[in-house]
Design an enzyme around this catalytic site. Structure first.
Site: not given
Ligand SMILES: NC(=O)c1ccc[n+]([C@@H]2O[C@H](COP(=O)([O-])OP(=O)(O)OC[C@H]3O[C@@H](n4cnc5c(N)ncnc54)[C@H](OP(=O)(O)O)[C@@H]3O)[C@@H](O)[C@H]2O)c1
Length: 340
Positions: A130, A236, A243
């Site tokens: 990000c 953070r 951000h």
């Molecule tokens: N947030 C940011 O600013 C940002 C920016 C760039 C990249 N990212 C990347 O995007 C990804 C997701 O981030 P997020 O912020 O959306 O996280 P999050 O809100 O914690 O959501 C995680 C998602 O992944 C699913 N998940 C986790 N483990 C799984 C598994 N074993 N099988 C199937 N589904 C699974 C979860 O499902 P359940 O609800 O069923 O647990 C949920 O839908 C990460 O790789 C993160 O590094 C995030």
């Protein structure tokens, strides 16, 4: 004719935002499947005016699906992305797993759209970190004009960058400060995040940099130009979404602050808000829900020959993740799959 699209991680912050943005930008979708872990089986999520029911990623067959937008973290991506790619479904991945793989393009569509043509080595395309995504949108037009030699960046990153648990921890801790009987010690973050700032994101590396800082260096080189030197301090802060970055840029050729402002005003994906008066700049709360990367406080750094400072703010769940992933999907459709 449109596309058959899969969203993996549809119950997460980024997954939900990807669904919103696909609907907002009227991405040509013929059919959409929303997936998460077995824990979320049957959970409902919104897609425009529709309500979709979440399926179990582990049991899903990717055969016949055009593209899958993944936002599930590196561990789960390692297990499922190769499965989707092998079934002929192009994966656009938000995790860091494939970003540094020479056979996987790392794309910010305003900066290096031509990299899309390397997608077929693995059938996987990576979305950057990000904090990198918003910074390179601002760097690229300045680099094209004056050749950037070095960047010194300090970030002020919101808790949503660390997923749902990060948002919950800031919320719960903030409430508990006013109700000391309900103590909420740090769990997701290494120190108290409410009313505090933490100079530590991701793990420490041997160099003393954190992995988040290393990512900004490696990804800027891969996306913009390997010759650009970057040094970063990633922090953070107790902000829910958005951000911010204080960016110092040293260029080969002199670039006047007024010309830099004009270049950025014309650049794709950038919105310049830069009045030298009270409130004449953008803060994170104002960028939430927006597509743009906002640039403010553009000014000469007079301590070096060719130096500029600027302040760069964006919605990390949008340009930093979901929006950029959808823009890659649009690019893939336009340049490669050509169905929409
Ligand atoms: N947030 C940011 O600013 C940002 C920016 C760039 C990249 N990212 C990347 O995007 C990804 C997701 O981030 P997020 O912020 O959306 O996280 P999050 O809100 O914690 O959501 C995680 C998602 O992944 C699913 N998940 C986790 N483990 C799984 C598994 N074993 N099988 C199937 N589904 C699974 C979860 O499902 P359940 O609800 O069923 O647990 C949920 O839908 C990460 O790789 C993160 O590094 C995030």
């Amino acid at each position: 004719m449109g596309y058959r699209v899969v969203i993996a991680g549809a119950t997460g912050n980024v997954g939900r935002e990807m669904l919103n943005i696909l609907a907002e930008r009227q991405f040509p979708v013929d059919e959409i499947a929303v997936l998460a872990s077995r824990r979320s089986l049957g959970t409902e999520v919104s897609f425009g005016d529709k309500t979709l029911t979440t399926q179990d990623l582990d049991a899903f067959d990717f055969t016949g699906w055009d593209m899958a937008l993944f936002a599930i973290g590196s561990d789960a991506t390692k297990k499922y992305a190769p499965k989707a790619a092998a079934a002929g479904c192009v994966v656009i991945d938000n995790s860091s797993l494939y970003r540094y793989d020479a056979d996987v393009p790392l794309i910010v569509p305003e900066v290096n759209p031509q990299a899309i043509h390397g997608y077929d080595k693995k059938n996987i395309i990576a979305n950057p970190n990000c904090s990198t995504a918003q910074m390179v949108v601002a760097l690229k037009p300045l680099h094209d004009r004056a050749r950037i030699k070095r960047v010194v960046v300090s970030t002020y990153q919101s808790v949503s960058g660390s997923g749902k648990e990060g948002i919950d921890e800031l919320w719960d801790q903030t409430k508990s400060i006013y109700n000391p009987t309900d103590d909420k010690p740090a769990k997701k973050f290494t120190k108290q995040i409410a009313f505090n700032v933490i100079p530590h994101i991701d793990v420490f590396m041997d160099s003393g940099d954190t992995k988040e800082e290393w990512k900004m260096v490696a990804e800027t080189k891969k996306i913009v130009d390997p010759s650009i030197k970057v040094t970063a301090t990633c922090v953070r802060v107790p902000v829910f979404v958005g951000h911010s970055e204080a960016v110092n840029i040293e260029t080969e050729d002199f670039l006047d602050e007024d010309e830099a402002r004009d270049i950025l005003r014309e650049a794709p994906g950038i919105m310049v808000i830069d009045k030298r008066e009270d409130g004449g700049y953008v803060t994170p709360v104002e960028c939430v829900g927006d597509f743009a990367t906002f640039v403010s406080r553009i000014r000469q750094d007079s301590t070096i020959d060719n130096g500029l400072n600027l302040w760069c703010v964006s919605d990390n769940l949008r340009k930093g993740a979901a929006l950029n992933a959808v823009q890659i999907a649009e690019l893939l459709g336009r340049e490669v799959l050509k169905k929409g």
